[in-house]
Design a protein around this motif. Structure first.
Motif, PDB file in Angstrom:
ATOM      1  N   ARG A  15       0.857  -1.243  -0.094  1.00 33.90           N
ATOM      2  CA  ARG A  15      -0.102   0.256  -0.100  1.00 33.90           C
ATOM      3  C   ARG A  15       1.013   1.765  -0.125  1.00 33.90           C
ATOM      4  NH1 ARG A  15      -5.945  -0.860   1.953  1.00 33.90           N
ATOM      5  NH2 ARG A  15      -6.013  -3.181   1.594  1.00 33.90           N
ATOM      6  N   ARG A  16       1.367   1.793   0.896  1.00 29.37           N
ATOM      7  CA  ARG A  16       2.323   2.177   0.717  1.00 29.37           C
ATOM      8  C   ARG A  16       3.664   2.556  -0.864  1.00 29.37           C
ATOM      9  NH1 ARG A  16       3.954   0.789   6.069  1.00 29.37           N
ATOM     10  NH2 ARG A  16       5.645  -0.555   5.915  1.00 29.37           N
ATOM     11  N   CYS A  17       3.653   1.503  -1.199  1.00 34.95           N
ATOM     12  CA  CYS A  17       4.872   1.520  -2.693  1.00 34.95           C
ATOM     13  C   CYS A  17       3.637   2.089  -3.340  1.00 34.95           C
ATOM     14  CB  CYS A  17       4.964   0.303  -2.500  1.00 34.95           C
ATOM     15  SG  CYS A  17       6.196   0.195  -4.232  1.00 34.95           S
ATOM     16  N   THR A  20       2.965   5.481  -3.481  1.00 34.58           N
ATOM     17  CA  THR A  20       4.317   6.342  -3.487  1.00 34.58           C
ATOM     18  C   THR A  20       4.395   6.326  -5.020  1.00 34.58           C
ATOM     19  OG1 THR A  20       5.516   5.698  -1.571  1.00 34.58           O
ATOM     20  CG2 THR A  20       6.815   6.422  -3.297  1.00 34.58           C
ATOM     21  N   TYR A  21       4.096   5.626  -5.290  1.00 30.16           N
ATOM     22  CA  TYR A  21       4.180   5.512  -7.499  1.00 30.16           C
ATOM     23  C   TYR A  21       3.421   6.413  -7.588  1.00 30.16           C
ATOM     24  CZ  TYR A  21       5.751   3.618 -12.229  1.00 30.16           C
ATOM     25  OH  TYR A  21       6.318   3.964 -12.638  1.00 30.16           O
ATOM     26  N   LEU A  22       2.100   6.273  -7.448  1.00 29.12           N
ATOM     27  CA  LEU A  22       0.620   7.485  -7.733  1.00 29.12           C
ATOM     28  C   LEU A  22       1.606   8.781  -7.452  1.00 29.12           C
ATOM     29  CD1 LEU A  22      -2.172   5.217  -7.205  1.00 29.12           C
ATOM     30  CD2 LEU A  22      -1.302   5.685  -9.140  1.00 29.12           C
ATOM     31  N   GLU A  23       2.104   9.159  -6.433  1.00 24.96           N
ATOM     32  CA  GLU A  23       1.961   9.963  -6.349  1.00 24.96           C
ATOM     33  C   GLU A  23       3.477  10.830  -7.578  1.00 24.96           C
ATOM     34  OE1 GLU A  23       2.005  12.984  -4.312  1.00 24.96           O
ATOM     35  OE2 GLU A  23      -0.233  11.696  -3.770  1.00 24.96           O
ATOM     36  N   LYS A  24       4.514   9.175  -7.519  1.00 23.44           N
ATOM     37  CA  LYS A  24       5.350  10.503  -8.482  1.00 23.44           C
ATOM     38  C   LYS A  24       5.355   9.931 -10.325  1.00 23.44           C
ATOM     39  CE  LYS A  24       8.357   7.254 -11.371  1.00 23.44           C
ATOM     40  NZ  LYS A  24       7.934   6.966 -12.595  1.00 23.44           N
ATOM     41  N   ALA A  25       4.100   9.470 -10.600  1.00 24.02           N
ATOM     42  CA  ALA A  25       3.564   9.159 -11.701  1.00 24.02           C
ATOM     43  C   ALA A  25       2.394  10.665 -11.735  1.00 24.02           C
ATOM     44  CB  ALA A  25       2.719   8.474 -12.267  1.00 24.02           C
ATOM     45  N   TYR A  61       8.417  -4.564  -5.389  1.00 24.08           N
ATOM     46  CA  TYR A  61       8.848  -3.139  -4.992  1.00 24.08           C
ATOM     47  C   TYR A  61       9.228  -2.125  -6.277  1.00 24.08           C
ATOM     48  CZ  TYR A  61       6.880  -5.198  -0.050  1.00 24.08           C
ATOM     49  OH  TYR A  61       6.162  -5.995   0.064  1.00 24.08           O
ATOM     50  N   GLY A  62      10.585  -2.569  -6.961  1.00 31.06           N
ATOM     51  CA  GLY A  62      11.238  -1.941  -7.578  1.00 31.06           C
ATOM     52  C   GLY A  62      10.061  -1.149  -9.176  1.00 31.06           C
ATOM     53  N   PHE A  63      11.175   0.155  -8.710  1.00 28.63           N
ATOM     54  CA  PHE A  63       9.372   1.521  -9.779  1.00 28.63           C
ATOM     55  C   PHE A  63       9.862   0.965 -11.031  1.00 28.63           C
ATOM     56  CE2 PHE A  63       8.974   5.016  -7.053  1.00 28.63           C
ATOM     57  CZ  PHE A  63       8.492   4.479  -6.315  1.00 28.63           C
ATOM     58  N   ASP A  64      11.359   0.100 -11.945  1.00 24.68           N
ATOM     59  CA  ASP A  64      11.063  -0.053 -12.624  1.00 24.68           C
ATOM     60  C   ASP A  64       9.814  -0.959 -13.685  1.00 24.68           C
ATOM     61  OD1 ASP A  64      13.284   1.358 -12.894  1.00 24.68           O
ATOM     62  OD2 ASP A  64      14.951   0.152 -12.044  1.00 24.68           O
TER      63      ASP A  64
END
Length: 77
Positions: A15-17, A20-25, A61-64
């Motif tokens: 859920r944290r990952c 964070t990813y949605l924020e980045k995008a 969990y890797g953003f790639d």
């Protein structure tokens, strides 16, 4: 149907990952954005699908390995 335990997607770590990813995008669908469209993203998709064999942190969990998608793009997947 998912081939991994649903508990992963309910875990605090995922859920944290995801947040964070949605924020980045910027909460925008990356596939739509590539076409010049601005659609909100609700789903964080794993490019390499998770299976019991691929449950390693880099893929989990890797953003790639992640992609922010709208529901339509995720359904196309």
């Amino acid at each position: 149907m998912r081939s991994i335990d649903r508990r992963f997607y309910e875990s605090p770590e995922w859920r944290r990952c995801k947040a964070t990813y949605l924020e980045k995008a910027n909460h925008l669908c990356e596939r739509c954005l590539a076409k010049g469209l601005y659609e909100p993203a609700y789903i964080v998709h794993h490019k390499v699908h998770l299976t019991p064999e691929t449950m390693i942190p880099e893929l989990m969990y890797g953003f790639d390995n992640l992609e922010a998608l709208c529901l339509a793009c995720h359904n196309d997947e």
